[in-house]
Design an enzyme around this catalytic site. Structure first.
Site: not given
Length: 514
Positions: A47, A67, A80, A105, A150, A195, A337, A339, A407
């Site tokens: 990311q 791609h 990229d 992290r 990840h 996750e 994690n 949310y 997270e």
């Protein structure tokens, strides 16, 4: 006598009023985070790093997918270049210093260390990059917390079957050993997988993440078993061959959003439990429960559905007694994690799902209250006390577990430095952290997602989670702190949450002593 009695009564009322006024006027006792509580932020290699083929890095499943099939990404973008942390890592560490983070992290790109995923060829420039990154953090007393995986599987491993290959646990242990050898003298917090549900259900059991295998009937459950065995092999490798010299801890991070019953009916309570088992229990129970193996009620449901659907055996594989023993207890901590929340019904708010799939096996309805504020992500709403509910449930289920929030964050649509919604979200979540600490939950740290804007998987760059905004159009990928960065900095500095605090400026800063 009547007049005297009235005077006494009036005097009593006055005294009580004064006492109440003094109580309300006196400052309330501030709740403080412990001095050894780790405050950090989190990111993931694909990311933010960019440098997708730089200096010998191999291709991973997100490189291949973006791609060859760019239309699956909302804005047809890719990672990229992303935030170009491959070349900007020193600036990233400077941002950690600006915030006053105790920990950071991040994840290691498997294909940057082992270009074809296998252990016969180590890419030394990739090792050097992570060495430089780690050393820069340690220079400023920032604790590195490293995730081995990840979501960015080397494409060669995927070509050989990926998580569905019986050799996957062996390949992952080989990779983990190399990382422990190269970085374990300085890294003391290891996370094997980030996750598992998103890896197995979204990547193998649907088309929501790479490699979009969409093997809806068996993919999720085959992946789940292989993943927890791979985790256990890496954990035992560390425990047996590295822990005594390196002195670290090794755990796993699981996505634990809160699934509570829509009503107080026993049917809705059981429906919520079934979805908890389906979404995170099939990964947590084998590791953290006393009995080991997949969760009993969900196993029975999948077996029953499989028989009705004509399968010769359950679509959920079994663990052998030896595998149960290998996996059970194979974690020093539970990375959470978290949310949001969803309310669960046994009968209402049901949606259509493929017949042989995780959600169809769970067979529950899902509902979010309209008064819960919405983020830029369609799955993320502001549900009060959802973090406290999740941690309380986990503590009651796994009584000796040590937890880290690995997270927690809030998304906005596009650029913008004023992010009061994110600030409200963070303050609420961190108050839940204090509630959890006061309740005796063994919670050791909190990592905000995310340090900076990044490539947000299938949403590309349309959703932003960063404490720092990234100008992805600039060649430098310029980072600028949002208002939330200043708020988080003050919480870390003071170890308290002041709901009235407003940062004095919106300019770049580095405090003395950092």
């Amino acid at each position: 006598m009547r007049q005297h009695s009235n005077c006494v009564g009036e005097m009593t009322i006055i005294v009580l009023s004064l006492l109440l006024a003094l109580c309300y006027a006196s400052p309330r006792q501030e709740r403080r985070f412990p001095d050894d509580f780790l405050f950090g932020a989190a990111t993931a290699s694909y990311q933010i790093e960019g440098g997708w083929n730089a200096d010998g890095k191999g291709e991973n499943i997100w490189d291949r997918m973006t791609h060859t099939n760019p239309d699956v990404i909302k804005d047809k973008s890719n990672g990229d270049k992303a935030a170009n942390s491959y070349n900007n890592y020193a600036r990233d560490v400077e941002m950690m210093r600006e915030l006053g983070l105790n920990a950071y992290r991040f994840s290691i790109s498997w294909a940057r260390i082992l270009p074809n995923g296998l252990a016969n060829q180590i890419n030394e420039p990739g090792v050097e990059f992570y060495n430089n990154y780690i050393n820069e953090m340690l220079k400023y007393n920032i604790t590195p917390m490293v995730t081995l995986y990840h979501w960015d599987l080397p494409q060669k491993i995927q070509d050989l079957g990926g998580f569905l290959s019986p050799l996957f646990p062996e390949w992952f242990e080989d990779y983990a050993r190399i990382v422990f050898q190269r970085f374990g003298d300085r890294v003391k917090h290891w996370i094997t997988f980030n996750e598992p549900c998103e890896i197995c259900f979204e990547g193998y059991g649907s088309s929501a993440k790479a490699p979009i295998l969409n093997a809806t009937d068996v993919g999720t459950y085959m992946c789940a078993k292989q993943l927890v065995i791979a985790h256990a092999r890496a954990y035992h490798a560390y425990d047996k061959d590295y822990r005594s010299d390196q002195g670290g801890v090794c755990g796993i991070t699981i996505s634990v959003n809160w699934y509570g019953p829509l009503t107080d009916s026993e049917e809705d309570k059981f429906a919520a439990e079934i979805l908890r088992q389906a979404k995170w229990g099939i990964y947590a129970e084998p590791i953290f429960s006393e009995q080991g193996g997949f969760p009993k009620e969900f196993v029975e449901r999948v077996a029953k559905n499989s028989e009705e659907q004509g399968y010769p055996r359950s679509r959920m594989p079994e663990f052998s007694p030896e595998e149960i023993e290998l996996v059970r207890g194979s974690a020093d901590f539970f990375g959470v994690n978290h949310y949001t929340a969803v309310l669960i019904s046994a009968t209402e708010h049901k949606h259509w799902f493929p017949v042989s799939s995780l959600y169809a096996d769970a067979d529950v309805g899902m509902y979010t209250l309209p008064e819960w504020a919405s983020s830029a992500s369609d799955w993320l709403t502001f549900a009060p006390n959802s973090l406290l509910n999740s941690l309380s449930h986990l503590r009651n289920k796994y009584k000796d577990a040590v937890f880290y929030i690995t997270e927690n964050g809030w998304s906005q649509a596009g650029a913008g430095l004023e992010d009061d919604d994110r600030i409200s979200y963070y303050r609420s979540a961190l108050n839940n952290v204090l509630d959890s600490l006061e309740a005796g939950i063994k919670l050791k740290g909190y990592m905000a997602w995310s340090l900076l804007d990044n490539f947000e998987w299938m949403q590309g760059y349309t959703e932003r989670f960063g404490l720092y905004e990234v100008d992805f159009e600039s060649s430098e990928k310029t980072r600028t702190p949002r208002k939330s960065a200043f708020i988080y900095k003050e919480i870390i500095r003071s170890r308290t949450i002041d709901p009235e605090y407003e940062p004095p400026t919106r300019t770049m800063w580095i405090d003395e002593g950092h």
